[in-house]
Write a protein that holds these residues in place. Structure first.
Motif, PDB file in Angstrom:
ATOM      1  N   GLY A 144     -34.115   0.473  15.439  1.00 19.92           N
ATOM      2  CA  GLY A 144     -34.528  -0.466  14.396  1.00 19.92           C
ATOM      3  C   GLY A 144     -34.579   0.195  13.034  1.00 19.92           C
ATOM      4  N   MET A 145     -35.196   1.379  12.968  1.00 18.05           N
ATOM      5  CA  MET A 145     -35.348   2.052  11.685  1.00 18.05           C
ATOM      6  C   MET A 145     -34.010   2.535  11.149  1.00 18.05           C
ATOM      7  N   TRP A 146     -33.188   3.125  12.023  1.00 17.10           N
ATOM      8  CA  TRP A 146     -31.924   3.668  11.522  1.00 17.10           C
ATOM      9  C   TRP A 146     -30.948   2.572  11.125  1.00 17.10           C
ATOM     10  N   SER A 147     -31.010   1.420  11.809  1.00 13.79           N
ATOM     11  CA  SER A 147     -30.134   0.322  11.383  1.00 13.79           C
ATOM     12  C   SER A 147     -30.575  -0.191  10.012  1.00 13.79           C
ATOM     13  N   TRP A 148     -31.898  -0.133   9.778  1.00 15.67           N
ATOM     14  CA  TRP A 148     -32.417  -0.542   8.470  1.00 15.67           C
ATOM     15  C   TRP A 148     -31.957   0.425   7.393  1.00 15.67           C
ATOM     16  N   VAL A 149     -32.003   1.739   7.689  1.00 11.91           N
ATOM     17  CA  VAL A 149     -31.530   2.743   6.738  1.00 11.91           C
ATOM     18  C   VAL A 149     -30.043   2.514   6.449  1.00 11.91           C
ATOM     19  N   ALA A 150     -29.248   2.305   7.506  1.00 11.04           N
ATOM     20  CA  ALA A 150     -27.809   2.083   7.326  1.00 11.04           C
ATOM     21  C   ALA A 150     -27.561   0.812   6.507  1.00 11.04           C
ATOM     22  N   HIS A 151     -28.402  -0.211   6.738  1.00 10.87           N
ATOM     23  CA  HIS A 151     -28.252  -1.463   6.001  1.00 10.87           C
ATOM     24  C   HIS A 151     -28.483  -1.228   4.510  1.00 10.87           C
ATOM     25  N   ARG A 152     -29.507  -0.430   4.188  1.00  8.13           N
ATOM     26  CA  ARG A 152     -29.806  -0.105   2.793  1.00  8.13           C
ATOM     27  C   ARG A 152     -28.685   0.687   2.150  1.00  8.13           C
ATOM     28  N   VAL A 153     -28.231   1.740   2.864  1.00  7.18           N
ATOM     29  CA  VAL A 153     -27.194   2.616   2.318  1.00  7.18           C
ATOM     30  C   VAL A 153     -25.921   1.812   2.059  1.00  7.18           C
ATOM     31  N   THR A 154     -25.494   0.999   3.059  1.00  2.00           N
ATOM     32  CA  THR A 154     -24.263   0.220   2.857  1.00  2.00           C
ATOM     33  C   THR A 154     -24.465  -0.796   1.733  1.00  2.00           C
ATOM     34  N   GLY A 155     -25.676  -1.325   1.618  1.00  2.00           N
ATOM     35  CA  GLY A 155     -25.965  -2.296   0.549  1.00  2.00           C
ATOM     36  C   GLY A 155     -25.784  -1.666  -0.824  1.00  2.00           C
ATOM     37  N   VAL A 156     -26.315  -0.451  -0.996  1.00  2.70           N
ATOM     38  CA  VAL A 156     -26.198   0.244  -2.282  1.00  2.70           C
ATOM     39  C   VAL A 156     -24.735   0.585  -2.569  1.00  2.70           C
ATOM     40  N   LEU A 157     -24.027   1.050  -1.535  1.00  2.00           N
ATOM     41  CA  LEU A 157     -22.611   1.378  -1.716  1.00  2.00           C
ATOM     42  C   LEU A 157     -21.818   0.151  -2.155  1.00  2.00           C
ATOM     43  N   ILE A 158     -22.089  -0.991  -1.519  1.00  2.00           N
ATOM     44  CA  ILE A 158     -21.384  -2.230  -1.868  1.00  2.00           C
ATOM     45  C   ILE A 158     -21.717  -2.635  -3.307  1.00  2.00           C
ATOM     46  N   PHE A 159     -22.971  -2.417  -3.696  1.00  2.00           N
ATOM     47  CA  PHE A 159     -23.368  -2.744  -5.067  1.00  2.00           C
ATOM     48  C   PHE A 159     -22.551  -1.925  -6.070  1.00  2.00           C
ATOM     49  N   PHE A 160     -22.423  -0.623  -5.796  1.00  5.07           N
ATOM     50  CA  PHE A 160     -21.673   0.230  -6.725  1.00  5.07           C
ATOM     51  C   PHE A 160     -20.196  -0.160  -6.748  1.00  5.07           C
ATOM     52  N   PHE A 161     -19.664  -0.553  -5.595  1.00  5.84           N
ATOM     53  CA  PHE A 161     -18.282  -1.019  -5.584  1.00  5.84           C
ATOM     54  C   PHE A 161     -18.150  -2.256  -6.466  1.00  5.84           C
ATOM     55  N   LEU A 162     -19.068  -3.206  -6.289  1.00 11.30           N
ATOM     56  CA  LEU A 162     -18.989  -4.450  -7.063  1.00 11.30           C
ATOM     57  C   LEU A 162     -19.087  -4.165  -8.559  1.00 11.30           C
ATOM     58  N   PHE A 163     -19.924  -3.177  -8.909  1.00  9.99           N
ATOM     59  CA  PHE A 163     -20.098  -2.785 -10.301  1.00  9.99           C
ATOM     60  C   PHE A 163     -18.750  -2.343 -10.883  1.00  9.99           C
ATOM     61  N   ALA A 164     -18.088  -1.422 -10.166  1.00 11.96           N
ATOM     62  CA  ALA A 164     -16.781  -0.933 -10.613  1.00 11.96           C
ATOM     63  C   ALA A 164     -15.748  -2.055 -10.582  1.00 11.96           C
ATOM     64  N   HIS A 165     -15.860  -2.900  -9.560  1.00 10.80           N
ATOM     65  CA  HIS A 165     -14.884  -3.974  -9.365  1.00 10.80           C
ATOM     66  C   HIS A 165     -14.943  -5.001 -10.497  1.00 10.80           C
ATOM     67  N   VAL A 166     -16.157  -5.345 -10.914  1.00 12.88           N
ATOM     68  CA  VAL A 166     -16.317  -6.299 -12.018  1.00 12.88           C
ATOM     69  C   VAL A 166     -15.743  -5.695 -13.285  1.00 12.88           C
ATOM     70  N   LEU A 167     -16.010  -4.397 -13.492  1.00 11.70           N
ATOM     71  CA  LEU A 167     -15.498  -3.733 -14.696  1.00 11.70           C
ATOM     72  C   LEU A 167     -13.966  -3.719 -14.713  1.00 11.70           C
ATOM     73  N   ASP A 168     -13.348  -3.282 -13.584  1.00 13.65           N
ATOM     74  CA  ASP A 168     -11.876  -3.182 -13.627  1.00 13.65           C
ATOM     75  C   ASP A 168     -11.222  -4.559 -13.709  1.00 13.65           C
ATOM     76  N   THR A 169     -11.810  -5.549 -13.075  1.00 13.72           N
ATOM     77  CA  THR A 169     -11.232  -6.893 -13.162  1.00 13.72           C
ATOM     78  C   THR A 169     -11.406  -7.466 -14.564  1.00 13.72           C
ATOM     79  N   ALA A 170     -12.523  -7.105 -15.214  1.00  8.88           N
ATOM     80  CA  ALA A 170     -12.784  -7.619 -16.561  1.00  8.88           C
ATOM     81  C   ALA A 170     -11.752  -7.072 -17.561  1.00  8.88           C
ATOM     82  N   LEU A 171     -11.118  -5.949 -17.201  1.00  8.97           N
ATOM     83  CA  LEU A 171     -10.116  -5.362 -18.094  1.00  8.97           C
ATOM     84  C   LEU A 171      -8.954  -6.302 -18.361  1.00  8.97           C
TER      85      LEU A 171
END
Lengths: 126, 259
Positions: free
Chosen positions: A12-39
């Protein structure tokens, strides 16, 4: 206060940790993705140039990592919904986690040849 | 029964000689996280070697250390039989009761780590400040709330109605669940699993009329919605309460307004 040892949580705990980590990674991808698409609003050429930078095996590997992160986050998200809304969810949370990981593994294996096709051909020849 | 045992096996059990008993003893290492607020700036690890029978509890080994090696070792224990809830500590990285953890269930070859439970202020060695924990418990009003005239006889309840909250009546307030919760570690204001379990015990009691009030309390920012379903509380509970399930039931009662 120094924390001492790491808490030895279970599935339970490690799946929660993995959920958080993947969530943050996806956020950073979206950040870069919005920037490059906005170009594209700056100029179509600037957009094309940026996308060209991405066309290398390293970024291709990152793409596969992105698929891994999004798949886990999405499938585990369904599990969390079931834990909260399905009466028997808390009791079957571990079973559901194994199911999530099994489906994740199948989808990862199935998407590997398609996503890394170009890189594999470039490196090992066609 | 005792007589039979003595007859068939005179040298075993309570009648064992000291030499026979010593044969089963092994040397284990307890790596205990010590802290004395008067002399130490930070907690530190200290190893103790102690003779123990594998079927003994960690608490027994700790009492032996306190009696024979270092009287300053500080920890709470009262009944020593898993009912008072005093000796919750982090043994080999997981919250457990020292009086319910057997040496043989841990890796005896390696040092066994013993630390104070996490998230509450450390006072000395394994003793933490339990006040915030008890305050959260009090805040959910863990007592029967009724209206109208008091009945002249017991408040009756069907076995089915009693069964509805049976699991959460087992709580001994040891804080093993609350201090295993990652949300509680980073946000001490969170009510925590134990307080929610004890609210659940009354919310789903057919004789109680305070469910609405308690649900409102747990509907606040630091209430049930902080729960991230990591299941550490369920794993840690020495009474086997399905803590996360109880929290989920309170969440659902709030969403669907049905108790």
């Amino acid at each position: 206060m120094p924390a001492g040892t790491l808490y030895r949580g279970r599935e339970g705990m490690w799946s929660w940790v993995a959920h958080r980590v993947t969530g943050v990674l996806i956020f950073f991808f979206l950040f870069a993705h919005v920037l490059d698409t906005a170009l594209v609003r700056v100029s179509p050429e600037a957009y094309d140039q940026t996308i060209d930078i991405y066309k290398n095996p390293f970024v291709n590997l990152l793409e596969y990592g992105l698929v891994a992160a999004i798949l886990f986050h999405a499938l585990n998200g369904l599990r969390i919904i079931a834990v909260d809304f399905w009466e028997k969810g808390p009791r079957y949370q571990k079973h559901m986690l194994w199911t999530v990981l099994a489906v994740w593994l199948i989808l990862m294996a199935a998407s590997l040849p398609r996503i890394l096709e170009h890189t594999i051909k470039t490196i090992f020849g066609s | 029964m005792t007589a039979v045992v003595e007859e068939t096996a005179p040298g075993k059990g309570h009648g064992a000689t000291a030499a026979e008993r010593d044969h089963t003893l092994i040397t284990i290492t307890l790596r205990i996280r010590r802290f004395n607020p008067e002399t130490d700036a930070e907690p530190y690890w200290q190893d103790f070697k102690v003779e123990a029978d594998p079927t003994e509890r960690i608490l027994t080994a700790m009492m032996k250390i306190k009696a024979e090696q270092d009287g300053s070792l500080t920890f709470r224990r009262s009944c020593a039989h898993g009912i008072c809830g005093s000796d919750a500590m982090r043994i080999n990285g997981r919250n457990r009761l020292a009086c319910k953890t057997l040496v043989k269930d841990l890796d005896m070859a390696k040092p066994i780590t013993v630390e104070a439970i996490k998230g509450l202020k450390l006072e000395k060695d394994l003793v933490v400040d339990m006040d915030p924990f008890m305050q959260a418990y009090k805040d959910v009003m863990p007592f029967l709330i009724t209206s109208g005239n008091e009945p002249t006889r017991e408040r009756l309840q069907s076995p089915e109605d009693r069964e509805r909250f049976d699991d959460t009546t087992k709580c001994i307030l040891c804080a093993a669940c609350t201090t295993s919760c990652p949300v509680f570690w980073s946000d001490g204001q969170y009510f925590g699993p134990a307080a929610i379990v004890n609210a659940h015990r009354f919310i789903f009691d057919s004789r109680d009329e305070g469910a609405e009030e308690r649900l409102e309390i747990l509907n606040e920012k630091e209430g049930v919605w902080r729960c991230r379903t990591t299941f550490n509380c369920t794993e840690a509970c020495p009474r086997g309460i399905e803590v996360t399930k109880a929290i989920q039931e309170v969440k659902r009662a709030l969403i669907f307004r049905r108790v």
